[in-house]
Design a protein around this motif. Structure first.
Motif, PDB file in Angstrom:
ATOM      1  N   LEU A   7      22.316  -1.757 -33.050  1.00 18.15           N
ATOM      2  CA  LEU A   7      23.230  -0.630 -33.185  1.00 18.15           C
ATOM      3  C   LEU A   7      22.554   0.550 -33.870  1.00 18.15           C
ATOM      4  CD1 LEU A   7      25.980   0.659 -32.888  1.00 18.15           C
ATOM      5  CD2 LEU A   7      26.710  -0.520 -34.965  1.00 18.15           C
ATOM      6  N   ALA A   8      21.920   0.320 -35.004  1.00 14.40           N
ATOM      7  CA  ALA A   8      21.294   1.418 -35.740  1.00 14.40           C
ATOM      8  C   ALA A   8      20.207   2.088 -34.909  1.00 14.40           C
ATOM      9  CB  ALA A   8      20.719   0.905 -37.054  1.00 14.40           C
ATOM     10  N   GLY A   9      19.404   1.285 -34.207  1.00 13.63           N
ATOM     11  CA  GLY A   9      18.352   1.860 -33.381  1.00 13.63           C
ATOM     12  C   GLY A   9      18.903   2.666 -32.223  1.00 13.63           C
ATOM     13  N   ALA A  10      19.984   2.185 -31.607  1.00 11.31           N
ATOM     14  CA  ALA A  10      20.595   2.915 -30.495  1.00 11.31           C
ATOM     15  C   ALA A  10      21.173   4.243 -30.958  1.00 11.31           C
ATOM     16  CB  ALA A  10      21.677   2.059 -29.850  1.00 11.31           C
ATOM     17  N   VAL A  11      21.806   4.255 -32.123  1.00  7.52           N
ATOM     18  CA  VAL A  11      22.374   5.504 -32.651  1.00  7.52           C
ATOM     19  C   VAL A  11      21.260   6.489 -32.988  1.00  7.52           C
ATOM     20  CG1 VAL A  11      23.717   6.520 -34.535  1.00  7.52           C
ATOM     21  CG2 VAL A  11      24.453   4.362 -33.504  1.00  7.52           C
ATOM     22  N   ALA A  12      20.224   6.000 -33.668  1.00 10.28           N
ATOM     23  CA  ALA A  12      19.109   6.881 -34.022  1.00 10.28           C
ATOM     24  C   ALA A  12      18.436   7.444 -32.778  1.00 10.28           C
ATOM     25  CB  ALA A  12      18.096   6.116 -34.874  1.00 10.28           C
ATOM     26  N   ARG A  13      18.344   6.645 -31.724  1.00 17.85           N
ATOM     27  CA  ARG A  13      17.698   7.116 -30.489  1.00 17.85           C
ATOM     28  C   ARG A  13      18.433   8.305 -29.888  1.00 17.85           C
ATOM     29  NH1 ARG A  13      15.314   3.088 -25.851  1.00 17.85           N
ATOM     30  NH2 ARG A  13      14.381   4.682 -24.510  1.00 17.85           N
ATOM     31  N   GLN A  14      19.727   8.433 -30.184  1.00 21.36           N
ATOM     32  CA  GLN A  14      20.497   9.600 -29.730  1.00 21.36           C
ATOM     33  C   GLN A  14      20.368  10.777 -30.688  1.00 21.36           C
ATOM     34  OE1 GLN A  14      21.900   9.627 -26.699  1.00 21.36           O
ATOM     35  NE2 GLN A  14      21.084   7.536 -26.485  1.00 21.36           N
ATOM     36  N   GLY A  57      11.113   7.266 -32.578  1.00 24.87           N
ATOM     37  CA  GLY A  57      10.838   8.505 -33.291  1.00 24.87           C
ATOM     38  C   GLY A  57      11.996   9.470 -33.383  1.00 24.87           C
ATOM     39  N   GLN A  58      13.111   9.129 -32.775  1.00 22.06           N
ATOM     40  CA  GLN A  58      14.282   9.999 -32.811  1.00 22.06           C
ATOM     41  C   GLN A  58      15.189   9.638 -33.980  1.00 22.06           C
ATOM     42  OE1 GLN A  58      14.804  12.632 -30.492  1.00 22.06           O
ATOM     43  NE2 GLN A  58      12.662  12.057 -30.164  1.00 22.06           N
ATOM     44  N   GLY A  59      16.027  10.581 -34.372  1.00 23.64           N
ATOM     45  CA  GLY A  59      17.078  10.316 -35.328  1.00 23.64           C
ATOM     46  C   GLY A  59      16.593   9.838 -36.682  1.00 23.64           C
ATOM     47  N   LEU A  60      17.481   9.111 -37.349  1.00 23.45           N
ATOM     48  CA  LEU A  60      17.203   8.629 -38.698  1.00 23.45           C
ATOM     49  C   LEU A  60      17.755   7.220 -38.844  1.00 23.45           C
ATOM     50  CD1 LEU A  60      17.460  10.585 -41.993  1.00 23.45           C
ATOM     51  CD2 LEU A  60      18.740   8.454 -41.802  1.00 23.45           C
ATOM     52  N   VAL A  61      16.952   6.338 -39.418  1.00 23.94           N
ATOM     53  CA  VAL A  61      17.387   4.963 -39.688  1.00 23.94           C
ATOM     54  C   VAL A  61      17.632   4.826 -41.185  1.00 23.94           C
ATOM     55  CG1 VAL A  61      16.758   2.529 -39.650  1.00 23.94           C
ATOM     56  CG2 VAL A  61      16.190   4.001 -37.697  1.00 23.94           C
ATOM     57  N   ALA A  62      18.880   4.595 -41.549  1.00 23.70           N
ATOM     58  CA  ALA A  62      19.272   4.414 -42.942  1.00 23.70           C
ATOM     59  C   ALA A  62      19.588   2.940 -43.196  1.00 23.70           C
ATOM     60  CB  ALA A  62      20.493   5.272 -43.270  1.00 23.70           C
ATOM     61  N   VAL A  63      19.573   2.565 -44.468  1.00 27.26           N
ATOM     62  CA  VAL A  63      19.970   1.213 -44.874  1.00 27.26           C
ATOM     63  C   VAL A  63      21.059   1.334 -45.924  1.00 27.26           C
ATOM     64  CG1 VAL A  63      19.252  -0.913 -46.028  1.00 27.26           C
ATOM     65  CG2 VAL A  63      17.759   0.144 -44.324  1.00 27.26           C
ATOM     66  N   ASN A  64      22.164   0.644 -45.680  1.00 25.73           N
ATOM     67  CA  ASN A  64      23.266   0.604 -46.633  1.00 25.73           C
ATOM     68  C   ASN A  64      23.088  -0.597 -47.550  1.00 25.73           C
ATOM     69  OD1 ASN A  64      26.008  -0.583 -47.483  1.00 25.73           O
ATOM     70  ND2 ASN A  64      26.571   1.473 -46.882  1.00 25.73           N
ATOM     71  N   VAL A  65      23.052  -0.346 -48.855  1.00 21.49           N
ATOM     72  CA  VAL A  65      22.950  -1.413 -49.857  1.00 21.49           C
ATOM     73  C   VAL A  65      24.147  -1.274 -50.797  1.00 21.49           C
ATOM     74  CG1 VAL A  65      21.568  -2.450 -51.690  1.00 21.49           C
ATOM     75  CG2 VAL A  65      20.425  -1.371 -49.734  1.00 21.49           C
ATOM     76  N   MET A  66      24.947  -2.319 -50.906  1.00 22.68           N
ATOM     77  CA  MET A  66      26.096  -2.265 -51.799  1.00 22.68           C
ATOM     78  C   MET A  66      25.656  -2.487 -53.241  1.00 22.68           C
ATOM     79  SD  MET A  66      29.311  -4.068 -49.911  1.00 22.68           S
ATOM     80  CE  MET A  66      28.704  -5.716 -50.183  1.00 22.68           C
ATOM     81  N   LYS A  67      26.102  -1.613 -54.127  1.00 20.82           N
ATOM     82  CA  LYS A  67      25.791  -1.767 -55.548  1.00 20.82           C
ATOM     83  C   LYS A  67      26.330  -3.088 -56.093  1.00 20.82           C
ATOM     84  CE  LYS A  67      24.394  -0.419 -59.628  1.00 20.82           C
ATOM     85  NZ  LYS A  67      22.939  -0.423 -59.938  1.00 20.82           N
ATOM     86  N   ALA A  68      27.438  -3.570 -55.519  1.00 25.44           N
ATOM     87  CA  ALA A  68      28.069  -4.796 -56.009  1.00 25.44           C
ATOM     88  C   ALA A  68      27.280  -6.053 -55.667  1.00 25.44           C
ATOM     89  CB  ALA A  68      29.477  -4.916 -55.433  1.00 25.44           C
ATOM     90  N   VAL A  69      26.292  -5.942 -54.770  1.00 22.25           N
ATOM     91  CA  VAL A  69      25.480  -7.104 -54.413  1.00 22.25           C
ATOM     92  C   VAL A  69      24.459  -7.363 -55.512  1.00 22.25           C
ATOM     93  CG1 VAL A  69      23.788  -7.984 -52.763  1.00 22.25           C
ATOM     94  CG2 VAL A  69      25.813  -6.775 -51.940  1.00 22.25           C
ATOM     95  N   ARG A  70      24.334  -8.613 -55.920  1.00 24.50           N
ATOM     96  CA  ARG A  70      23.468  -8.952 -57.043  1.00 24.50           C
ATOM     97  C   ARG A  70      22.016  -8.540 -56.801  1.00 24.50           C
ATOM     98  NH1 ARG A  70      20.064 -12.572 -57.326  1.00 24.50           N
ATOM     99  NH2 ARG A  70      20.885 -13.627 -55.485  1.00 24.50           N
TER     100      ARG A  70
END
Length: 384
Positions: free
Chosen positions: A31-38, A90-103
């Motif tokens: 999913l993330a790669g497909a969105v970034a590709r757009q 090489g298109q778009g941006l790939v982000a990573v979501n990290v929850m603060k609540a995760v140890r």
């Protein structure tokens, strides 16, 4: 709508569409790669990604070694980021979501940066230490998720003292988003202080008070934005971009099982449930038979709470604070990781299916990422 203004993040000019991070494994590399590709922002949810990797899951399925499980999840995150970047070409941006609540949040942030993520998005708590965690990666964009200007001001002031400015802020409305919600109590979810117009205006004042000028963060609204009209409205009323979760989760490229997507697609507004999650935050999910049974038994389960690490079913201590493991009566009394992993597999009988309150743009149909982005930005609808 005319061609929208671009969203400038991490030195890239992007479409003003952000795909929200959804765990466990609902938004991974496909999913993330497909969105970034757009040329939009695709987001990998970092929590417990080993479920997408049979070798890592086999290695840890009956494991009681928390460190080994953490290492497997970091390896899975590395694989997912590299795969998403390859898909994006090489298109778009790939982000990573990290929850603060995760140890293990600090190690996940460092792994994401080392693996080449363009941005770190952090919510489920105030990410005050994110500048320190990313100090070796100054070009990685830092994006907190908050729900009101007071929290935005607190985070930005703290970061400025450390010489770092957020590149963007996700303003999430807890009354409409899915999953863990940024309000203290269920009764607060629809409080007027979370209205986008109010929060956007208050944030602009915060930026002026802090003297940020051209370095002010971009503002991204999230929660209940899932149609072209809503996107057009908020992009012309102070938002620099919109974040969309559920509508992306049910696309053809979504990483979850087809049964998972069908549960979200078929859910009617009256099937949504608001409840206190295992981490003590309000949450919104589809009121499946499992969730309905749990909510009926919740009072009895809360009355029998006890502080006992053995109640952690996988001994992984995924959350820094857990109602089930830590015996906190007012919190949820179930294993969040087991329930979300079951949902990822499409197990309707056992899974917890988080979903936003919005109406999906294509009704009962499952469409591609490209068709969804075209609809959100330009109002186009695919042929039947």
């Amino acid at each position: 709508m005319n061609r929208p203004n671009s969203l400038r993040l991490a030195g890239r000019d992007l479409l003003p569409i952000v795909q929200g991070g959804m765990g466990v494994g609902v938004s991974a590399h496909r999913l993330a790669g497909a969105v970034a590709r757009q040329n939009a922002v695709g987001t990998i949810a970092s929590v417990d990604l080993r479920h997408h990797h049979p070798d890592l899951l086999e290695r840890t399925l009956r494991c009681r070694d928390r460190d080994l499980i953490d290492a497997a999840n970091r390896e899975a995150l590395d694989r997912e980021i590299r795969a998403a970047l390859a898909l994006a070409e090489g298109q778009g941006l790939v982000a990573v979501n990290v929850m603060k609540a995760v140890r293990d949040n600090a190690a996940l942030v460092r792994q994401a940066c080392d693996s080449g993520a363009h941005a770190i998005v952090m919510g489920a708590g105030l990410p005050m230490d994110l500048p320190e965690l990313t100090a070796d990666h100054p070009k990685v964009a830092l994006i907190p998720i908050l729900s009101e200007a007071r929290g935005v001001a607190a985070v930005l002031r703290k970061w400025l003292k450390k010489g770092r400015v957020a590149e963007a802020v996700v303003i999430e409305h807890p009354g409409h988003a899915g999953g863990h919600l940024g309000a203290a109590r269920i009764e607060d979810l629809h409080d007027a202080r979370f209205d986008f117009a109010r929060v956007l205006g208050d944030c602009l004042q915060v930026f002026r008070d802090l003297g940020l000028g051209k370095d002010a963060p971009r503002l991204i609204v999230a929660g209940g934005v899932g149609s072209h009209d809503q996107v057009r409205h908020w992009l012309s009323h102070g938002a620099d971009a919109v974040q969309v979760g559920t509508a992306f989760a049910v696309t053809q490229e979504g990483d979850a099982h087809e049964n998972f997507k069908r549960v979200l697609i078929d859910a009617e507004p009256e099937q949504m449930a608001e409840f206190v999650s295992v981490a003590g935050l309000p949450a919104r999910a589809v009121n499946t038979p499992w969730l309905a049974r749990y909510l009926k038994q919740e009072a009895a389960l809360q009355a029998g709470t006890r502080n006992d690490p053995r109640r952690c079913s996988q001994r992984m201590d995924c959350l820094s604070t857990c109602g089930l493991r830590d015996g906190i009566a007012r919190f949820g009394q179930f294993c969040i990781d087991l329930k979300l992993a079951a949902a990822l597999r499409g197990d309707v009988g056992r899974g917890l299916f988080f979903r936003g309150a919005l109406t999906l743009p294509f009704g009962k149909a499952m469409r591609s990422v490209r068709e969804l982005i075209d609809h959100l930005l330009y109002g186009t609808l695919p042929a039947a």
